[in-house]
Enzyme design. Sequence first.
Site, PDB file in Angstrom:
ATOM      1  N   VAL A   1      32.622  35.915  35.076  1.00  0.00           N
ATOM      2  CA  VAL A   1      32.545  35.070  36.278  1.00  0.00           C
ATOM      3  C   VAL A   1      31.910  35.846  37.437  1.00  0.00           C
ATOM      4  O   VAL A   1      31.051  35.325  38.161  1.00  0.00           O
ATOM      5  CB  VAL A   1      33.939  34.543  36.668  1.00  0.00           C
ATOM      6  CG1 VAL A   1      33.898  33.807  38.004  1.00  0.00           C
ATOM      7  CG2 VAL A   1      34.485  33.612  35.579  1.00  0.00           C
TER       8      VAL A   1
ATOM      9  N   LYS B   1      47.969  23.234  33.912  1.00  0.00           N
ATOM     10  CA  LYS B   1      47.019  23.414  35.027  1.00  0.00           C
ATOM     11  C   LYS B   1      46.204  22.138  35.230  1.00  0.00           C
ATOM     12  O   LYS B   1      45.978  21.699  36.359  1.00  0.00           O
ATOM     13  CB  LYS B   1      46.085  24.587  34.736  1.00  0.00           C
ATOM     14  CG  LYS B   1      46.720  25.959  34.822  1.00  0.00           C
ATOM     15  CD  LYS B   1      45.732  27.042  34.369  1.00  0.00           C
ATOM     16  CE  LYS B   1      46.376  28.410  34.305  1.00  0.00           C
ATOM     17  NZ  LYS B   1      45.442  29.446  33.768  1.00  0.00           N
TER      18      LYS B   1
ATOM     19  N   CYS C   1      38.695  26.104  35.207  1.00  0.00           N
ATOM     20  CA  CYS C   1      37.376  25.587  34.792  1.00  0.00           C
ATOM     21  C   CYS C   1      37.472  24.183  34.190  1.00  0.00           C
ATOM     22  O   CYS C   1      36.671  23.303  34.518  1.00  0.00           O
ATOM     23  CB  CYS C   1      36.718  26.536  33.801  1.00  0.00           C
ATOM     24  SG  CYS C   1      37.830  27.255  32.596  1.00  0.00           S
TER      25      CYS C   1
ATOM     26  N   HIS D   1      32.244  24.155  28.315  1.00  0.00           N
ATOM     27  CA  HIS D   1      33.459  23.412  27.947  1.00  0.00           C
ATOM     28  C   HIS D   1      33.113  21.929  27.791  1.00  0.00           C
ATOM     29  O   HIS D   1      32.324  21.380  28.576  1.00  0.00           O
ATOM     30  CB  HIS D   1      34.515  23.536  29.044  1.00  0.00           C
ATOM     31  CG  HIS D   1      35.234  24.853  29.106  1.00  0.00           C
ATOM     32  ND1 HIS D   1      35.067  25.869  28.187  1.00  0.00           N
ATOM     33  CD2 HIS D   1      36.133  25.307  30.018  1.00  0.00           C
ATOM     34  CE1 HIS D   1      35.832  26.896  28.513  1.00  0.00           C
ATOM     35  NE2 HIS D   1      36.499  26.595  29.624  1.00  0.00           N
TER      36      HIS D   1
END
Length: 342
Positions: free
Chosen positions: A14, A216, A132, A244
Amino acid sequence: MGYRVVVAGATGNVGREMLNILAEREFPADEIAVVASSRSTGDMVDYGETGKQLKIQNIEHFDPEGWDIALFAIGSEATKIHAPRFAAAGCTVIDNSSLYRMDPDVPLIVPEVNPEAIEGYRAKNIIANPNCSTAQMVVALKPLHDAATIKRVVVATYQSVSGAGKVGMDELFEQSRDIFVGNSATPHKFTKQIAFNVIPHIDSFLDDGSTKEEWKMVVETKKILDPKIKVTATCVRVPVFVGHSEAINIEFEDEISAAEAKRILREAPGVMLVDKHEDGGYVTPVECVGEYATFVSRVREDPTVDNGLSLWCVSDNLRKGAALNAVQIAELLGRRHLQKAA
Ligand code: 2RA
């Protein structure tokens, strides 16, 4: 006159993307400092493709006094030590770890979704970046929620190994190679073989049998978009390096057709609709790598419920899922609060 910007964790997946995106977007920085643990001190990192290189400084010895913004990608433990120190010195921290996301005094921001929430950042001088898998989902959900009020979301994710860091990517590569040459694939970072396999487990298990990654997605969606939305998630690790994917089923209060949803998504900030009901008329993870957009495909009505839609959502988890969103928060902060004399 520009900003003095710190990137903390510049050697990780990242952190490196943060530097790439700051450079790509020509963020108005007069100075960039890169800090990391003592292990990386002295190493050189690229400032995107500018040709410039930056020397990593030891975060333990770095004085944030006089610096404007710090993008943190150093994990919760190190963030716990350094974020308050940076914030107290007047350097606004945009943190990619999960540490502050649910802190009521810390805004959790996706600029296309809840930019107004940034007004609360002065409480701790810290802003949280979402997980994310949450970030890309709320970008797709926001315009549809505004149009027809979402009641419930059922999401299954197909999360790439880069979400687990470079070690996750190395494990997929090494296991794939080992299997090709006839050796066994030994799991280290993941709980089971990831090459040619999928693992329904990301982060740790909770008492109710869900995982922290799934938790989350539930709580962050409620904080960012609307606390009334019911979310249930199944988060799965898949043998993909970056990108993703999510299969999202949505139930609305009000009627909305697939055609209307596609018209709305086509115009929505941060969304790229790629949706033709033909071979290849949809986006796959390999096509999202390096892109900024949250791609949406396969939009269709779900006749099993009142006002139901299903869709497919893909995004580069290192970009919109982390580094890009953090840089966009910095841009939003600059526009709204850190005006610099010309
Ligand atoms: C993952 N969302 O994909 C988590 C952390 N990046 O592993």
